[in-house]
Write a protein that holds these residues in place. Structure first.
Motif, PDB file in Angstrom:
ATOM      1  N   ILE A 161      -6.322  22.588 -46.179  1.00 39.28           N
ATOM      2  CA  ILE A 161      -7.457  23.466 -46.381  1.00 39.28           C
ATOM      3  C   ILE A 161      -8.116  23.834 -45.069  1.00 39.28           C
ATOM      4  O   ILE A 161      -8.615  24.938 -44.890  1.00 39.28           O
ATOM      5  N   LEU A 162      -8.188  22.881 -44.135  1.00 38.07           N
ATOM      6  CA  LEU A 162      -8.776  23.116 -42.828  1.00 38.07           C
ATOM      7  C   LEU A 162      -7.713  22.886 -41.764  1.00 38.07           C
ATOM      8  O   LEU A 162      -7.014  21.872 -41.800  1.00 38.07           O
ATOM      9  N   MET A 163      -7.612  23.809 -40.828  1.00 41.08           N
ATOM     10  CA  MET A 163      -6.646  23.666 -39.740  1.00 41.08           C
ATOM     11  C   MET A 163      -7.279  24.038 -38.427  1.00 41.08           C
ATOM     12  O   MET A 163      -7.858  25.127 -38.296  1.00 41.08           O
ATOM     13  N   GLU A 164      -7.174  23.131 -37.442  1.00 37.44           N
ATOM     14  CA  GLU A 164      -7.761  23.345 -36.132  1.00 37.44           C
ATOM     15  C   GLU A 164      -6.717  23.924 -35.176  1.00 37.44           C
ATOM     16  O   GLU A 164      -5.521  23.625 -35.268  1.00 37.44           O
ATOM     17  N   PHE A 165      -7.203  24.696 -34.229  1.00 38.22           N
ATOM     18  CA  PHE A 165      -6.359  25.293 -33.187  1.00 38.22           C
ATOM     19  C   PHE A 165      -7.123  25.272 -31.870  1.00 38.22           C
ATOM     20  O   PHE A 165      -8.355  25.217 -31.864  1.00 38.22           O
ATOM     21  N   GLY A 166      -6.386  25.358 -30.791  1.00 37.83           N
ATOM     22  CA  GLY A 166      -7.010  25.602 -29.493  1.00 37.83           C
ATOM     23  C   GLY A 166      -7.040  24.439 -28.535  1.00 37.83           C
ATOM     24  O   GLY A 166      -7.379  24.611 -27.363  1.00 37.83           O
ATOM     25  N   GLY A 167      -6.707  23.240 -28.983  1.00 39.34           N
ATOM     26  CA  GLY A 167      -6.725  22.110 -28.075  1.00 39.34           C
ATOM     27  C   GLY A 167      -5.571  22.187 -27.085  1.00 39.34           C
ATOM     28  O   GLY A 167      -4.475  22.620 -27.415  1.00 39.34           O
ATOM     29  N   ARG A 168      -5.844  21.767 -25.840  1.00 40.49           N
ATOM     30  CA  ARG A 168      -4.809  21.733 -24.801  1.00 40.49           C
ATOM     31  C   ARG A 168      -5.332  20.917 -23.634  1.00 40.49           C
ATOM     32  O   ARG A 168      -6.432  20.376 -23.677  1.00 40.49           O
ATOM     33  N   SER A 169      -4.552  20.839 -22.576  1.00 44.27           N
ATOM     34  CA  SER A 169      -4.958  20.129 -21.367  1.00 44.27           C
ATOM     35  C   SER A 169      -5.682  21.079 -20.421  1.00 44.27           C
ATOM     36  O   SER A 169      -5.206  22.196 -20.187  1.00 44.27           O
ATOM     37  N   VAL A 170      -6.804  20.614 -19.887  1.00 43.29           N
ATOM     38  CA  VAL A 170      -7.583  21.410 -18.939  1.00 43.29           C
ATOM     39  C   VAL A 170      -8.092  20.515 -17.819  1.00 43.29           C
ATOM     40  O   VAL A 170      -8.149  19.280 -17.975  1.00 43.29           O
ATOM     41  N   GLN A 171      -8.495  21.138 -16.718  1.00 45.83           N
ATOM     42  CA  GLN A 171      -9.123  20.417 -15.617  1.00 45.83           C
ATOM     43  C   GLN A 171     -10.599  20.200 -15.920  1.00 45.83           C
ATOM     44  O   GLN A 171     -11.232  20.995 -16.640  1.00 45.83           O
ATOM     45  N   ALA A 172     -11.143  19.141 -15.365  1.00 46.25           N
ATOM     46  CA  ALA A 172     -12.582  18.899 -15.489  1.00 46.25           C
ATOM     47  C   ALA A 172     -13.358  20.120 -14.992  1.00 46.25           C
ATOM     48  O   ALA A 172     -12.978  20.736 -13.997  1.00 46.25           O
TER      49      ALA A 172
END
Length: 122
Positions: A3-14
């Motif tokens: 029902i709920l699906m998340e997107f957009g997470g990844r590795s980033v610099q501080a």
């Protein structure tokens, strides 16, 4: 069916920014309070932001001023915009929905997404 699906997470610099999204299918959008949570392995799940049905939003103290939660009522999508990311923001981020804002603030919800990983490197 999820029902709920998340997107957009990844590795980033501080210091970087991300926008996470949570798409909803099947819930009556206007009837549910929404929230973002996060959990790092070995730590308790913590509330990031909670949104009431009227859109009013509250944040965990450590995220105030850096994270902004919002929802698009036409697209039935929840967002979490993250700025000034720190290594300690590394976690799996989950969205959740419940008819009760109080339950969300108690770390409880009827519906959870599968999570999206955010990794912040120094």
């Amino acid at each position: 069916t999820q029902i709920l699906m998340e997107f957009g997470g990844r590795s980033v610099q501080a210091g970087g920014s991300l926008r996470l999204s949570c798409e909803n299918s099947g819930l009556t959008w206007s009837s549910y309070c929404m929230a973002w949570f996060r959990q790092d392995p070995g730590k308790e799940r913590e509330l990031v932001a909670a949104l009431d049905t009227d859109g009013s939003t509250s944040y965990a103290d450590s995220m105030k001023g850096r994270f902004t939660a919002s929802k698009d009522n036409l697209q039935h999508t929840l967002y979490l915009h993250q700025d000034s990311l720190k290594p300690e923001d590394t976690a799996v981020y989950y969205c959740a929905a419940d008819a009760s804002l109080l339950r969300l603030r108690r770390n409880e919800a009827d519906y959870w997404g599968q999570g999206t990983q955010v990794t912040v490197s120094s």
